[in-house]
Motif scaffolding. Structure first.
Motif, PDB file in Angstrom:
ATOM      1  N   TYR A  61      82.385 -33.880 -43.260  1.00 28.46           N
ATOM      2  CA  TYR A  61      83.661 -34.326 -42.719  1.00 28.46           C
ATOM      3  C   TYR A  61      84.469 -33.114 -42.283  1.00 28.46           C
ATOM      4  O   TYR A  61      84.629 -32.167 -43.058  1.00 28.46           O
ATOM      5  CB  TYR A  61      84.434 -35.137 -43.767  1.00 28.46           C
ATOM      6  N   LYS A  62      84.946 -33.146 -41.069  1.00 26.69           N
ATOM      7  CA  LYS A  62      85.797 -32.075 -40.553  1.00 26.69           C
ATOM      8  C   LYS A  62      87.239 -32.479 -40.821  1.00 26.69           C
ATOM      9  O   LYS A  62      87.787 -33.360 -40.150  1.00 26.69           O
ATOM     10  CB  LYS A  62      85.531 -31.861 -39.062  1.00 26.69           C
ATOM     11  N   ILE A  63      87.844 -31.843 -41.827  1.00 25.14           N
ATOM     12  CA  ILE A  63      89.204 -32.182 -42.235  1.00 25.14           C
ATOM     13  C   ILE A  63      90.206 -31.789 -41.157  1.00 25.14           C
ATOM     14  O   ILE A  63      91.140 -32.525 -40.857  1.00 25.14           O
ATOM     15  CB  ILE A  63      89.551 -31.492 -43.570  1.00 25.14           C
ATOM     16  N   SER A  64      90.016 -30.607 -40.593  1.00 29.52           N
ATOM     17  CA  SER A  64      90.874 -30.117 -39.520  1.00 29.52           C
ATOM     18  C   SER A  64      90.047 -29.177 -38.653  1.00 29.52           C
ATOM     19  O   SER A  64      88.853 -29.009 -38.870  1.00 29.52           O
ATOM     20  CB  SER A  64      92.093 -29.383 -40.099  1.00 29.52           C
TER      21      SER A  64
END
Length: 101
Positions: A8-11
């Protein structure tokens, strides 16, 4: 060996990943990691896994076609295990040249 994972790319700067791995003869292993994009060319990384407990950390440096990755893992019995990777990408495209008019 069976594996399942997710990321998952949080930001734009933070990326996390997790994985579960099962070998028929061994207990299940859980792994997780975090990557932080400090600036355009520098990445910091950390991770942990179970069975046995293993802590990892490292950094990456991307300069045009060259990528340097340095990492180390720590095992409570075996101690530190350093790792280094140097990669040159022959196919990486630079910015295209403007067309002549």
């Amino acid at each position: 060996i069976m594996r399942i994972g997710a990321d998952y790319k949080i930001s734009k700067k933070v990326f996390i990943a997790a994985e579960a791995q099962k070998d028929i003869d061994h207990k299940i292993i859980f792994k997780s990691g975090l990557e932080y994009h400090v600036i355009e060319a520098i990445f910091l990384r950390a991770g942990i896994s179970t069975n046995p407990v293993l802590n990892t950390f490292g950094f990456g440096l991307n300069l045009k076609n060259i990528q340097l990755d340095v990492a180390a893992s720590y095992h409570q019995v075996l101690g530190f295990s350093p790792q280094v990777s140097l990669t040159y990408n022959f196919n990486k495209q630079s910015k295209p040249m403007p067309e002549a008019k």
